[in-house]
Scaffold this motif. Sequence first.
Motif, PDB file in Angstrom:
ATOM      1  N   ILE A 100      34.646  47.707  37.444  1.00  0.00           N
ATOM      2  CA  ILE A 100      34.080  46.643  36.476  1.00  0.00           C
ATOM      3  C   ILE A 100      34.802  46.488  35.387  1.00  0.00           C
ATOM      4  N   PHE A 101      35.704  47.342  35.034  1.00  0.00           N
ATOM      5  CA  PHE A 101      36.604  47.091  33.760  1.00  0.00           C
ATOM      6  C   PHE A 101      37.792  46.638  34.338  1.00  0.00           C
ATOM      7  N   PHE A 102      38.104  46.635  35.453  1.00  0.00           N
ATOM      8  CA  PHE A 102      39.473  45.903  35.914  1.00  0.00           C
ATOM      9  C   PHE A 102      39.451  44.732  36.870  1.00  0.00           C
ATOM     10  N   ILE A 103      38.125  44.301  37.420  1.00  0.00           N
ATOM     11  CA  ILE A 103      38.107  43.121  38.213  1.00  0.00           C
ATOM     12  C   ILE A 103      38.582  42.013  37.646  1.00  0.00           C
ATOM     13  N   HIS A 104      38.461  41.718  36.222  1.00  0.00           N
ATOM     14  CA  HIS A 104      38.852  40.528  35.515  1.00  0.00           C
ATOM     15  C   HIS A 104      40.391  40.458  35.563  1.00  0.00           C
ATOM     16  N   SER A 105      40.918  41.516  35.480  1.00  0.00           N
ATOM     17  CA  SER A 105      42.524  41.811  35.311  1.00  0.00           C
ATOM     18  C   SER A 105      42.994  41.376  36.758  1.00  0.00           C
ATOM     19  N   LEU A 106      42.278  42.081  37.777  1.00  0.00           N
ATOM     20  CA  LEU A 106      42.678  41.700  39.282  1.00  0.00           C
ATOM     21  C   LEU A 106      42.665  40.482  39.471  1.00  0.00           C
ATOM     22  N   TYR A 107      41.800  39.736  39.403  1.00  0.00           N
ATOM     23  CA  TYR A 107      41.649  38.276  39.692  1.00  0.00           C
ATOM     24  C   TYR A 107      42.577  37.407  38.731  1.00  0.00           C
ATOM     25  N   ASP A 108      42.986  37.927  37.404  1.00  0.00           N
ATOM     26  CA  ASP A 108      44.025  37.151  36.744  1.00  0.00           C
ATOM     27  C   ASP A 108      45.452  37.367  37.419  1.00  0.00           C
ATOM     28  N   TYR A 109      45.589  38.629  38.204  1.00  0.00           N
ATOM     29  CA  TYR A 109      46.773  38.765  38.860  1.00  0.00           C
ATOM     30  C   TYR A 109      46.841  37.835  39.896  1.00  0.00           C
ATOM     31  N   VAL A 110      45.712  37.770  40.744  1.00  0.00           N
ATOM     32  CA  VAL A 110      45.803  36.668  41.935  1.00  0.00           C
ATOM     33  C   VAL A 110      46.088  35.351  41.540  1.00  0.00           C
ATOM     34  N   ASN A 111      45.525  34.838  40.392  1.00  0.00           N
ATOM     35  CA  ASN A 111      45.904  33.554  39.947  1.00  0.00           C
ATOM     36  C   ASN A 111      47.104  33.408  39.378  1.00  0.00           C
ATOM     37  N   GLY A 112      47.774  34.633  38.813  1.00  0.00           N
ATOM     38  CA  GLY A 112      49.048  34.440  38.476  1.00  0.00           C
ATOM     39  C   GLY A 112      50.110  34.156  39.318  1.00  0.00           C
ATOM     40  N   LEU A 131      32.691  38.373  36.520  1.00  0.00           N
ATOM     41  CA  LEU A 131      31.431  38.456  35.734  1.00  0.00           C
ATOM     42  C   LEU A 131      30.186  38.922  36.483  1.00  0.00           C
ATOM     43  N   THR A 132      29.985  38.166  37.565  1.00  0.00           N
ATOM     44  CA  THR A 132      28.678  38.355  38.441  1.00  0.00           C
ATOM     45  C   THR A 132      28.782  39.772  38.954  1.00  0.00           C
ATOM     46  N   TYR A 133      30.018  40.334  39.654  1.00  0.00           N
ATOM     47  CA  TYR A 133      30.234  41.550  39.799  1.00  0.00           C
ATOM     48  C   TYR A 133      29.873  42.500  38.979  1.00  0.00           C
ATOM     49  N   VAL A 134      30.412  42.566  37.911  1.00  0.00           N
ATOM     50  CA  VAL A 134      29.985  43.482  36.707  1.00  0.00           C
ATOM     51  C   VAL A 134      28.562  43.545  36.398  1.00  0.00           C
ATOM     52  N   LEU A 135      27.965  42.242  36.417  1.00  0.00           N
ATOM     53  CA  LEU A 135      26.399  42.296  35.765  1.00  0.00           C
ATOM     54  C   LEU A 135      25.723  42.938  37.118  1.00  0.00           C
ATOM     55  N   VAL A 136      26.167  42.526  38.393  1.00  0.00           N
ATOM     56  CA  VAL A 136      25.240  43.202  39.487  1.00  0.00           C
ATOM     57  C   VAL A 136      25.616  44.634  39.302  1.00  0.00           C
ATOM     58  N   ALA A 137      26.665  45.324  39.106  1.00  0.00           N
ATOM     59  CA  ALA A 137      26.661  46.706  39.041  1.00  0.00           C
ATOM     60  C   ALA A 137      26.031  47.410  37.952  1.00  0.00           C
TER      61      ALA A 137
END
Length: 207
Positions: A85-97, A115-121
């Motif tokens: 939950i702390f790193f999914i934003h960073s992961l998706y930034d890498y994908v975009n990059g 954010l959806t993933y984090v909120l559900v968790a």
Amino acid sequence: MEEIVGQDKAVPESAEAIIAGESAAEGAVPQHHVPLFHVSLKKLVIMFTLTFGAYQFYWFYKQWQALKQHYALEVWPIARSIFSIFFIHSLYDYVNGYIRETEREYSWKSEGLALTYVLVAIASGILNQLIKADDSSNFLIIVSLFLPLAMLYPLYQGQKAINFALEAVEHPINDRLTWLNWGWIILGALYWIMILGVIAVLLGVLW
């Protein structure tokens, strides 16, 4: 201990910019590795659902392992899998990059999905604590059993973007179930039977 960067707001302009913010080894340049983990969407759905979400830990681990090898990052894939939950934003930034690095575009709501993933968790964790305090609500118990499955949607959309990103490079095709996959599926099926039995009891179907 790794610096928590999963909630960075700025979307990097290139993979190099992301590396700079992820404590890459000094002077590191992209290596000749597949930058992300490929899995077919069908297999992702099967493995996530039948293992009751446990597959996501492997999924996150493989994504960060691939990024670590490709960009020589100083990160711990296991830690980023456990604390996803702390790193999914960073992961998706890498994908975009990486997609921008290949001079292509892909339209998806990466920030909203992360954010959806984090909120559900978080909601799942809160619900479990409420049930521990008062387990008299069968409805809340049933919801708590199935709520984690909602995390599949943001991961599914993330994998769609990842598979698009990997179209620019040769990569292993991961669309078949291995014997190890089947082993986890069997264990997951047993867990599903237990869950359905619990639900049947709660609803008064069996007794």
